[in-house]
Scaffold this motif. Structure first.
Motif, PDB file in Angstrom:
ATOM      1  N   PHE A 625       0.724  -1.296  -0.019  1.00  0.00           N
ATOM      2  CA  PHE A 625      -0.041  -0.026  -0.055  1.00  0.00           C
ATOM      3  C   PHE A 625       0.711   1.091  -0.001  1.00  0.00           C
ATOM      4  N   THR A 626       2.080   1.184   0.568  1.00  0.00           N
ATOM      5  CA  THR A 626       2.660   2.701   0.690  1.00  0.00           C
ATOM      6  C   THR A 626       3.604   2.492  -0.656  1.00  0.00           C
ATOM      7  N   LEU A 627       3.519   1.665  -1.462  1.00  0.00           N
ATOM      8  CA  LEU A 627       4.432   1.798  -2.645  1.00  0.00           C
ATOM      9  C   LEU A 627       3.332   2.017  -3.824  1.00  0.00           C
ATOM     10  N   TRP A 628       2.198   1.796  -3.847  1.00  0.00           N
ATOM     11  CA  TRP A 628       1.341   1.838  -4.582  1.00  0.00           C
ATOM     12  C   TRP A 628       1.238   3.045  -5.492  1.00  0.00           C
ATOM     13  N   GLY A 629       1.176   4.127  -4.693  1.00  0.00           N
ATOM     14  CA  GLY A 629       1.230   5.543  -5.069  1.00  0.00           C
ATOM     15  C   GLY A 629       2.537   5.721  -5.853  1.00  0.00           C
ATOM     16  N   GLU A 630       3.615   5.398  -5.311  1.00  0.00           N
ATOM     17  CA  GLU A 630       4.757   5.742  -5.879  1.00  0.00           C
ATOM     18  C   GLU A 630       4.988   5.274  -7.153  1.00  0.00           C
ATOM     19  N   MET A 631       4.363   3.886  -7.192  1.00  0.00           N
ATOM     20  CA  MET A 631       4.358   2.889  -8.681  1.00  0.00           C
ATOM     21  C   MET A 631       3.842   3.859  -9.835  1.00  0.00           C
ATOM     22  N   TRP A 632       2.735   4.551  -9.529  1.00  0.00           N
ATOM     23  CA  TRP A 632       2.190   5.422 -10.482  1.00  0.00           C
ATOM     24  C   TRP A 632       2.965   6.914 -10.658  1.00  0.00           C
ATOM     25  N   GLN A 633       3.250   7.614  -9.579  1.00  0.00           N
ATOM     26  CA  GLN A 633       3.471   8.724  -9.527  1.00  0.00           C
ATOM     27  C   GLN A 633       5.159   8.964  -9.739  1.00  0.00           C
ATOM     28  N   ARG A 634       5.794   8.470  -9.033  1.00  0.00           N
ATOM     29  CA  ARG A 634       7.355   8.458  -9.083  1.00  0.00           C
ATOM     30  C   ARG A 634       8.079   7.060  -9.067  1.00  0.00           C
ATOM     31  N   PRO A 635       7.712   6.381 -10.315  1.00  0.00           N
ATOM     32  CA  PRO A 635       8.211   4.827 -10.508  1.00  0.00           C
ATOM     33  C   PRO A 635       9.678   5.086 -10.460  1.00  0.00           C
ATOM     34  N   THR A 636      10.468   4.395  -9.560  1.00  0.00           N
ATOM     35  CA  THR A 636      11.902   4.371  -9.518  1.00  0.00           C
ATOM     36  C   THR A 636      12.331   2.993  -9.637  1.00  0.00           C
ATOM     37  N   GLN A 638      13.928   1.996  -7.191  1.00  0.00           N
ATOM     38  CA  GLN A 638      13.723   1.746  -5.567  1.00  0.00           C
ATOM     39  C   GLN A 638      12.298   1.160  -5.562  1.00  0.00           C
ATOM     40  N   VAL A 639      11.188   1.557  -6.207  1.00  0.00           N
ATOM     41  CA  VAL A 639       9.811   0.961  -6.180  1.00  0.00           C
ATOM     42  C   VAL A 639      10.128  -0.393  -6.519  1.00  0.00           C
ATOM     43  N   VAL A 640      10.463  -0.753  -7.752  1.00  0.00           N
ATOM     44  CA  VAL A 640      10.895  -1.940  -8.256  1.00  0.00           C
ATOM     45  C   VAL A 640      11.376  -2.839  -7.106  1.00  0.00           C
ATOM     46  N   THR A 641      12.529  -2.341  -6.644  1.00  0.00           N
ATOM     47  CA  THR A 641      13.231  -3.323  -5.859  1.00  0.00           C
ATOM     48  C   THR A 641      12.183  -3.515  -4.454  1.00  0.00           C
ATOM     49  N   GLY A 642      11.664  -2.721  -3.980  1.00  0.00           N
ATOM     50  CA  GLY A 642      10.597  -2.719  -2.847  1.00  0.00           C
ATOM     51  C   GLY A 642       9.414  -3.842  -3.272  1.00  0.00           C
ATOM     52  N   LEU A 643       8.998  -3.668  -4.229  1.00  0.00           N
ATOM     53  CA  LEU A 643       7.861  -4.569  -4.894  1.00  0.00           C
ATOM     54  C   LEU A 643       8.360  -6.028  -4.832  1.00  0.00           C
ATOM     55  N   GLY A 644       9.383  -6.223  -5.291  1.00  0.00           N
ATOM     56  CA  GLY A 644      10.411  -7.387  -5.445  1.00  0.00           C
ATOM     57  C   GLY A 644      10.431  -8.056  -4.054  1.00  0.00           C
ATOM     58  N   ALA A 658      -1.347 -13.093  -3.396  1.00  0.00           N
ATOM     59  CA  ALA A 658      -0.883 -11.614  -3.213  1.00  0.00           C
ATOM     60  C   ALA A 658       0.429 -11.604  -3.640  1.00  0.00           C
ATOM     61  N   ALA A 659       1.331 -12.518  -3.668  1.00  0.00           N
ATOM     62  CA  ALA A 659       2.688 -12.539  -4.398  1.00  0.00           C
ATOM     63  C   ALA A 659       2.525 -12.240  -5.858  1.00  0.00           C
ATOM     64  N   ALA A 660       1.630 -12.995  -6.624  1.00  0.00           N
ATOM     65  CA  ALA A 660       1.246 -12.770  -8.146  1.00  0.00           C
ATOM     66  C   ALA A 660       0.969 -11.241  -8.099  1.00  0.00           C
ATOM     67  N   MET A 661      -0.032 -10.803  -7.550  1.00  0.00           N
ATOM     68  CA  MET A 661      -0.779  -9.309  -7.579  1.00  0.00           C
ATOM     69  C   MET A 661       0.517  -8.465  -7.572  1.00  0.00           C
ATOM     70  N   ALA A 662       1.453  -8.538  -6.437  1.00  0.00           N
ATOM     71  CA  ALA A 662       2.635  -7.724  -6.351  1.00  0.00           C
ATOM     72  C   ALA A 662       3.402  -7.792  -7.642  1.00  0.00           C
ATOM     73  N   LEU A 663       3.672  -8.950  -8.111  1.00  0.00           N
ATOM     74  CA  LEU A 663       4.543  -9.188  -9.267  1.00  0.00           C
ATOM     75  C   LEU A 663       4.122  -8.360 -10.596  1.00  0.00           C
ATOM     76  N   ALA A 664       2.768  -8.375 -10.448  1.00  0.00           N
ATOM     77  CA  ALA A 664       2.122  -7.879 -11.627  1.00  0.00           C
ATOM     78  C   ALA A 664       2.417  -6.177 -11.435  1.00  0.00           C
ATOM     79  N   ALA A 665       2.193  -5.710 -10.230  1.00  0.00           N
ATOM     80  CA  ALA A 665       2.272  -4.362  -9.963  1.00  0.00           C
ATOM     81  C   ALA A 665       3.966  -3.983 -10.257  1.00  0.00           C
ATOM     82  N   ARG A 666       4.690  -4.960  -9.945  1.00  0.00           N
ATOM     83  CA  ARG A 666       6.050  -4.496 -10.292  1.00  0.00           C
ATOM     84  C   ARG A 666       6.546  -4.233 -11.653  1.00  0.00           C
ATOM     85  N   ALA A 667       5.778  -5.158 -12.651  1.00  0.00           N
ATOM     86  CA  ALA A 667       5.938  -5.034 -13.883  1.00  0.00           C
ATOM     87  C   ALA A 667       5.432  -3.662 -14.333  1.00  0.00           C
TER      88      ALA A 667
END
Length: 875
Positions: A625-636, A638-644, A658-667
Motif C-alpha cells: 500500500f505504501t508503494l502503490w502511489g509511488e508506482m504510478w506517480q514516481r516510478p523508480t 527503488q519502487v521495483v526493488t521494494g515490490l520485489g 498476493a505475491a502474483a499481484m505484487a509481481l504484476a504491480a512490479r511489472a
C-alpha cells in the motif's frame, strides 16, 4: 491522383508529446536538460534527432509537430542553418508550423551576442498570445523551469480536442451537489443576521476562507448548513459539505475532501493535483465542518485555494486557523431576555433564546406554550445557559419529565457545582459541558453507560453495531429500548440513509462520551469491541467484492466508511497490527474501486512505524500500500526493488495470490519508465497471469491480463493487445465481475476502434457504460462516453458527438482523472468534425454543458431496462 501525405512517425507510447525545437549543437546541454525534465513528468519528448533518417528533415519535423501536443522552444545565439531554396531556418520554420492552438513554452538563454534574425524571431514570439516567454541562464535552471511550467500547464487541464472556453456545469449538476449538504434536523431560529453577514463575506470574495468560530454547542455547524443552502446562487458549480468530526489525523484531510468531491484516489496522481483539476475553473463552496481537532492541517487549505482560485472555503472550528486568507466570524450565543429580574411575555417572546426553547419544548411535548406562569423560569433557564443553542435544546427536551420551574431549579443547583470543576475551560464551554453533565445525570445508569459507549462510533452507526459493542456491558440485551430513550432525550439522533435507519451523535456529544470512557479507563475495551464488529463485517462482505454481488458490497462498505476508518485506527492504536494488515488487504478491491489508497497508506505507514513484531504477510501488505502511489506517480528502481521484496514476503507467508499481484504491480512500475524494458515486464506479467490462473483468482488474473494488453499497446502491437484484452474480458465475464469487465472492456473497445471495427467497439462501450453505471464507477463512465463520442463523430453526428464530449470533460474534471491522452480516441474524429460541421458541434457542446451525467448516459444508451433505471436513480 492522390495527394502526398505526411509520413506517420509516432512515438511508441500514447503519452502527451512535447515537441522540442532548438539548434542541435549549440544547445546540446540544454536539450539534454529539457529531455530530462519532460521524462521526469512522465511525458514523451519529441526531438529531431530521435527521428527515422529516411524521411526528409522538413517532412520529419512537420510530422512530429502534427502529432505533438506541446511546443517547447529553446533559443540561444544562433538563428540556425537556412537550407537551399528556403527563406527561413529550420528553427523558425518549426515555430511557424506549430498549430496556433498548441501551447508554447519559449525559453531564451541570456546572451549579448545573439544573431539579428533570431532577435527578430524572438520579437515576433513576444507578440504571440499563445506563447509563454521565459528567460534562463543555465541548463540546470532550465530543467527545473521546464518541470515547473509543464506541471502548471497540465494542471490547467490541457486538452486540444475541446472548444475554446470551458463549459460550465449545468443547473442539474449544481443542484445535485447542493443536495449533499445535510438537511437541518429542526428549524433554525435567531440566525437571520448571521446568515446575512456570512453571505456578504462569501459574496465579497476578498477572503478565501471564512471561519465560523465559537465553542462547542453554539451552533456553528447549523449555521454552516444554513449558509450553504442560502448561498446556492453564489456558487453555480456546487456546494460540498465535508464532515471532519471523524477525521483525527491531519493527513486524512485531503483524502476526505477528495472523497466528498467524488474524486477516486487510485494512486495514479497526487491528491492535491486531482483536487486542483477537479476544481479548476469552477465556482464552488467547500464547507469543512469541525476542523478544530486537525487544525495542524490548516496550511493545506492555503495550497488548495492557491491551485483552485475560484473555490471558497467555509470552515467551522472552535479555534482560529491562523492562515493567510482567513476571515474570522465569531458565532455568538442566542439572545436571552435582557436583565435579571421579571420579564414580560412580550419581551420574552422577542428573545431568540426563548424562541428556541419554546420551539424545542413543543417538539418534546406538543401543546407546550409560554405562559405568564412559566415565562420567568424559561427566561432564567436561557440566561443560565448563556443562550447556548445546544444547551437550551437539551434543557427543553426535559419538559417531558419536568416543568420549566423544575428544570430551572435543578439547573440552579447543578450548574455552579459542575462549572466549578472545569474552571480551565472558556466560560461558554464550561456552561455547555455542565449542561451535558446535568442532562446525562438524569438518565438511569444503563442509559448513561450506553451513551458513553456510543462515543466510540464515527459519525453514524446501526442498531446491529450498537448491540455488538454492548455484549458484556451493563446495558447488554437492552440496545433497542435504551437507544430509543436516548433519541427521546435528544442525546442521539435518528437518520435515514439509503433506506436504512442509522443513528448519530453530535460531535460535542461524541467528544463528551469518549472523554467519559477515558476517565473510566474503559475506552480501549470499547475500541476493541468496535474493531471486532467491523473486522467481522469486513470479512463477511469482502468475498462479495469480487463477482456478481460487487455493486451491493461497494454500496454497503461506502455507508460504513467512517466506521471502517475508525476500526482501522482502533486496530493500529491497540497494537493489533496483524489484524490491521489483514483488514486493509481484505478490502483491497474496495479501496481500488472507490479510490481510497491515500488513507490506507497513512494507516500502513503508522503500522510500520510501530516498534512491534509483525507477521511477514502484514509487512508485505503494508509495503504494498505504501508503494502503490509511488508506482504510478514516481516510478523508480527503488519502487521495483521494494515490490520485489513484497513478492518475497507474500510467498514466504504462504499467500501466492498476493505475491502474483505484487509481481504484476512490479511489472506495471517498469512500464512507466521512459527506457522501457518490454521483455522483463512481459515475463513478469506472464508469470503473474499463469500463477493467478492456476490459483483460480479470476479478478487479479483479468487485471494482469489487461496489463499485458497495455504493454502491447505501448510497444505498438495492437493485434496482440486486442487478444489480451479479450482474454481479460472473458475472465471477468466468467466471474461476473463488473469492475474488471469495465477495465478490460474499455481497453478492448479502444483497440477495436483504432483497428477500424467501429460497430464492435460501440457494442463494447454500450456494455461498459451499463456496467459502470451499475457500479457508480465514474472513470468507467467517462471512458465509455468518450468512445461513444468518437463513434458519433466518425458517423458525422456532430450534435451527439459534441454533447457527449463535453459531459465527459465535466466528469473528468469533477473526478480528477488525469490519463486523458491514453484514452482520447475521440480527439482526432472530433477535431475533424469540428472543421466540417462547426455549427452542429457548437450546438452539441452547448447542450452537453447543460446535461447531467444521467441525461448523458440516457442519451448514449438504447432504451434502459429496469436494472439500468434503478442504477441511474442512484446517481
Amino acid at each position: 491522383m492522390t495527394g502526398a501525405r505526411d509520413p506517420v512517425i509516432r512515438t511508441p507510447d500514447q503519452r502527451i508529446r512535447v515537441f522540442v525545437s532548438s539548434t542541435l549543437r549549440e544547445l546540446a546541454d540544454e536539450r539534454g536538460a529539457v529531455r530530462a525534465a519532460i521524462e521526469r513528468m512522465r511525458l514523451a519528448p519529441v526531438m529531431f534527432e530521435l527521428g527515422a533518417r529516411p524521411h526528409p528533415p522538413r517532412e520529419l519535423y512537420r510530422s512530429y509537430l502534427l502529432q505533438s501536443d506541446i511546443f517547447v522552444g529553446i533559443y540561444g545565439d544562433s538563428y540556425g542553418w537556412v537550407a537551399p531554396d528556403e527563406d527561413v531556418s529550420g528553427l523558425e520554420d518549426e515555430y511557424n508550423l506549430a498549430p496556433r492552438d498548441m501551447p508554447k513554452l519559449i525559453y531564451i538563454k541570456a546572451s549579448d551576442q545573439r544573431e539579428d534574425r533570431l532577435n527578430d524571431l524572438i520579437a515576433r514570439i513576444r507578440t504571440d498570445d499563445t506563447a509563454a516567454y521565459l528567460p534562463f541562464e543555465s541548463a540546470e535552471e532550465l530543467e527545473e523551469r521546464v518541470v515547473s511550467d509543464l506541471a502548471t500547464l497540465l494542471a490547467e487541464r490541457f486538452d486540444r480536442s475541446r472548444p475554446e472556453g470551458r463549459p460550465e456545469a449545468g443547473e442539474d449538476a449544481a443542484a445535485s451537489l447542493v443536495s449533499r449538504v445535510p438537511a437541518p434536523y429542526t428549524t433554525t431560529i435567531g440566525r437571520e443576521r448571521d446568515l446575512a453577514q456570512v453571505r456578504q463575506l462569501l459574496e465579497r470574495g476578498d477572503d478565501r476562507v471564512v471561519s465560523l468560530i465559537g465553542p462547542g454547542g453554539i451552533g456553528k455547524s447549523r449555521l454552516a448548513i444554513e449558509v450553504a443552502h442560502a448561498t446556492e446562487d453564489l456558487f453555480p458549480d456546487g456546494t460540498y459539505f465535508v464532515l471532519l468530526e471523524g477525521v483525527l489525523e491531519p493527513g486524512l484531510v485531503l483524502p476526505t475532501i477528495a472523497y466528498t468531491l467524488g474524486i477516486r484516489d487510485n494512486g495514479e496522481a497526487g491528491l492535491e493535483d486531482r483536487i486542483s483539476r477537479a476544481l479548476e475553473g469552477r465556482r464552488v463552496l467547500i464547507v469543512l465542518d469541525n476542523f478544530e481537532q486537525i487544525v495542524d492541517a490548516a496550511p493545506q487549505l492555503v495550497r488548495l485555494y492557491t491551485v483552485a482560485p475560484l473555490a471558497s472555503f467555509l470552515v467551522t472550528s472552535r479555534i482560529v486557523l491562523r492562515i493567510r486568507g482567513e476571515q474570522v466570524y465569531e458565532v455568538e450565543s442566542l439572545r436571552p431576555p435582557e436583565g435579571d429580574g421579571l420579564v414580560s411575555l412580550d419581551r420574552a417572546r422577542r428573545s431568540t433564546a426563548v424562541q428556541l426553547f419554546v420551539d424545542r419544548a413543543q417538539a418534546a411535548k406538543p401543546g407546550f406554550t409560554l405562559t405568564a406562569e412559566n415565562v420567568e423560569a424559561v427566561s432564567d433557564i436561557c440566561r443560565r445557559l448563556d443562550g447556548l443553542p445546544l444547551a437550551i435544546e437539551l434543557a427543553a427536551a426535559k419538559v417531558r419529565l419536568l416543568t420549566p420551574q423544575g428544570i430551572a431549579q435543578r439547573l440552579g443547583h447543578s450548574l455552579p457545582l459542575l462549572t466549578a470543576s472545569v474552571r480551565d475551560l472558556p466560560d461558554r464551554h464550561r456552561t455547555m459541558q455542565a449542561t451535558i453533565d446535568w442532562s446525562v445525570s438524569l438518565l438511569p445508569d444503563e442509559r448513561r453507560a450506553m451513551l458513553e459507549d456510543l462515543g466510540v462510533f464515527a459519525t453514524r452507526f446501526t442498531l446491529d453495531a450498537v448491540e455488538a459493542i454492548g455484549r458484556g456491558r451493563i446495558w447488554d440485551g437492552h440496545g433497542l429500548d435504551a437507544l430509543s430513550e436516548l433519541v427521546d432525550a435528544s442525546l442521539v439522533r435518528q437518520v435515514e440513509i439509503d433506506g436504512r435507519s442509522t443513528f448519530t451523535l453530535l460531535a460535542i456529544m461524541r467528544e463528551y462520551a469518549m472523554g467519559r470512557l477515558k476517565e473510566r479507563g474503559e475506552a480501549d475495551v470499547v475500541r476493541v469491541a468496535h474493531a471486532d464488529y467491523y473486522l467481522a463485517l469486513v470479512h463477511s462482505v469482502a468475498p462479495n467484492l469480487r463477482g456478481a454481488e460487487q455493486p451491493d458490497a461497494v454500496l454497503q462498505l461506502g455507508l460504513e466508511l467512517p466506521n471502517l476508518r475508525a476500526a482501522a485506527r482502533h486496530l493500529v492504536y491497540t497494537n493489533r497490527l496483524d489484524e490491521a494488515g489483514d483488514f486493509a488487504w481484505s478490502l483491497l478491491v474496495y479501496w481500488w474501486i472507490s479510490g481510497f489508497f491515500s488513507e490506507v497508506r497513512l494507516w500502513m505507514l503508522e503500522l510500520l512505524g510501530k516498534e512491534q513484531p509483525i507477521a511477514k504477510r502484514t509487512r508485505a501488505a503494508a509495503w504494498f500500500f505504501t508503494l502503490w502511489g509511488e508506482m504510478w506517480q514516481r516510478p523508480t528502481d527503488q519502487v521495483v526493488t521494494g515490490l520485489g521484496e513484497v513478492v518475497r514476503l507474500f510467498k514466504e507467508s504462504g499467500d501466492p495470490d498476493a505475491a502474483a499481484m505484487a509481481l504484476a504491480a512490479r511489472a506495471t512500475t517498469r512500464m512507466q519508465f521512459p527506457d522501457l524494458d518490454p521483455a522483463t515486464a512481459h515475463a513478469e506479467l506472464t508469470e503473474a497471469v499463469s500463477t493467478l490462473h492456476d490459483l483460480g483468482d479470476g479478478w487479479a488474473e483479468s487485471l494482469a491480463e489487461t496489463a499485458l494488453g497495455l504493454l502491447a499497446v505501448v510497444t505498438g502491437q495492437l493485434g496482440p493487445a486486442l487478444e489480451h484484452f479479450e482474454r481479460a474480458a472473458a475472465i471477468a465475464d466468467a466471474g461476473h465481475d463488473i469492475f474488471t469487465r469495465v477495465v478490460s472492456g474499455n481497453n478492448r473497445a479502444r483497440v477495436l476502434f483504432l483497428l477500424g471495427r467501429v460497430e464492435d467497439a460501440e457494442q463494447e462501450w454500450f456494455l461498459t457504460l451499463r456496467e459502470s453505471t451499475r457500479l457508480h464507477f465514474d472513470e468507467g463512465v467517462a471512458y465509455a462516453l468518450e468512445g461513444m463520442s468518437a463513434v458519433a463523430a466518425l458517423r458525422g453526428d456532430a450534435w451527439r458527438a459534441g454533447a457527449l464530449a463535453v459531459v465527459t470533460a465535466t466528469i473528468r474534471q469533477a473526478t480528477g482523472i488525469f490519463d486523458l491522452e491514453g484514452f482520447a480516441v475521440h480527439a482526432a474524429p472530433l477535431a475533424a468534425l469540428r472543421e466540417s460541421e462547426p455549427e452542429g458541434m457548437a450546438a452539441g457542446e452547448r447542450a452537453g454543458a447543460e446535461m447531467s451525467v444521467v441525461e448523458a448516459i440516457a442519451l448514449a444508451l438504447p432504451e434502459p431496462d429496469p436494472t439500468m433505471r434503478r442504477a441511474l436513480a442512484r446517481w
